[in-house]
Design a protein around this motif. Structure first.
Motif, PDB file in Angstrom:
ATOM      1  N   SER A  82      -2.288   0.239   0.440  1.00 21.30           N
ATOM      2  CA  SER A  82      -1.598  -0.571  -0.571  1.00 21.30           C
ATOM      3  C   SER A  82      -0.778   0.290  -1.521  1.00 21.30           C
ATOM      4  O   SER A  82       0.235  -0.166  -2.064  1.00 21.30           O
ATOM      5  CB  SER A  82      -2.622  -1.386  -1.373  1.00 21.30           C
ATOM      6  OG  SER A  82      -3.278  -2.322  -0.547  1.00 21.30           O
ATOM      7  N   PRO A  86       3.567  -0.883   0.593  1.00 22.54           N
ATOM      8  CA  PRO A  86       4.524  -1.771  -0.074  1.00 22.54           C
ATOM      9  C   PRO A  86       5.780  -1.038  -0.539  1.00 22.54           C
ATOM     10  O   PRO A  86       6.904  -1.545  -0.393  1.00 22.54           O
ATOM     11  CB  PRO A  86       3.721  -2.332  -1.252  1.00 22.54           C
ATOM     12  CG  PRO A  86       2.307  -2.264  -0.802  1.00 22.54           C
ATOM     13  CD  PRO A  86       2.229  -0.992  -0.008  1.00 22.54           C
ATOM     14  N   ALA A 165       1.837  -5.938  -4.904  1.00 22.26           N
ATOM     15  CA  ALA A 165       2.689  -6.223  -3.739  1.00 22.26           C
ATOM     16  C   ALA A 165       4.010  -6.854  -4.165  1.00 22.26           C
ATOM     17  O   ALA A 165       5.078  -6.485  -3.654  1.00 22.26           O
ATOM     18  CB  ALA A 165       1.944  -7.148  -2.774  1.00 22.26           C
ATOM     19  N   GLY A 173       2.471  -5.831   1.638  1.00 26.28           N
ATOM     20  CA  GLY A 173       1.525  -5.701   0.542  1.00 26.28           C
ATOM     21  C   GLY A 173       0.695  -6.958   0.358  1.00 26.28           C
ATOM     22  O   GLY A 173      -0.508  -6.891   0.093  1.00 26.28           O
TER      23      GLY A 173
END
Length: 218
Positions: A82, A86, A165, A173
């Motif tokens: 993560s 993203p 995200a 994301g």
């Protein structure tokens, strides 16, 4: 761990997480050319500075469900993805949507999620552990935010993941945020099972009048 130690560990972790995002975005110039990402960085540092003062810990306490520790490794892996993915898809403009408005919305949601993540930790103090464990002096808290939902900090984690995200306009994301749900629910199941053994009927009654994560829905 002492408070200075926690501050240092949190600082190192935050810088590493942000560094992966900057790398994914293509470097400092590319990352900080977006005003929302500058704001996202400031929010991240504020939350990271406040967190060590919450009283939360990683103590196994007086009784721990060690079978649930696998969840921490899954959270760690998803967290690393993560941090980087993203921003990387944002740079490539792959699986992205919206514009600066979506980024700013993401920053706001990330800040709200972070606040919701930390608020219950301050309420519980030393009784809040990163492990599924009963702490010394543990008591059942059923008022305040805990009078509505039983796991507000986990809701904050999910909200913050969605906000992160969106700050990168990233569909990937959002997919990673969804992937957080299975291990998160497994952890909730383990926590509630442990609390049932500790508090018995009192915890059953508490569960009957509250929601797990989303008031009135779940």
């Amino acid at each position: 761990m002492s408070r200075p130690g926690l501050l240092l560990a949190t600082c190192v972790g935050t810088l590493a997480y942000l560094g992966l995002a900057i790398l994914g975005e293509g470097g400092f110039s590319a990352f900080f050319s977006h005003s929302p990402l500058v704001a996202l960085t400031l929010v991240l540092f504020v939350l990271s500075f406040v967190a060590p003062f919450s009283g939360g810990n990683l103590s196994s306490g007086i009784r721990e469900d060690r079978h649930n520790r696998w969840v921490l490794w899954v959270f760690g892996l998803i967290g690393l993805l993560s941090a980087f993915l993203p921003a990387y898809t944002d740079r490539l403009n792959v699986w992205t949507f919206g514009g600066e408005g979506v980024r700013w919305l993401g920053v706001l949601i990330f800040a709200a999620g972070g606040a919701l993540r930390l608020w219950p930790v301050f309420v519980l103090g030393h009784r809040f552990s990163g492990l599924v464990a009963i702490q010394p002096g543990h008591r059942l808290v059923t008022d305040g935010i805990y009078g509505t939902i039983r796991h507000p900090s986990y809701l904050g984690l999910m909200v913050g993941s969605i906000g992160w995200a969106l700050a990168f306009r990233s569909g990937a994301g959002l997919a990673l945020a969804v992937l957080t749900l299975p291990p998160l629910l497994a952890r909730i199941d383990a926590e509630e099972a442990l609390l049932r053994t500790e508090f018995g009927e009192a915890y059953e009654a508490y569960c009957a009048r509250t929601s797990r994560l989303i008031p009135g829905l779940y």
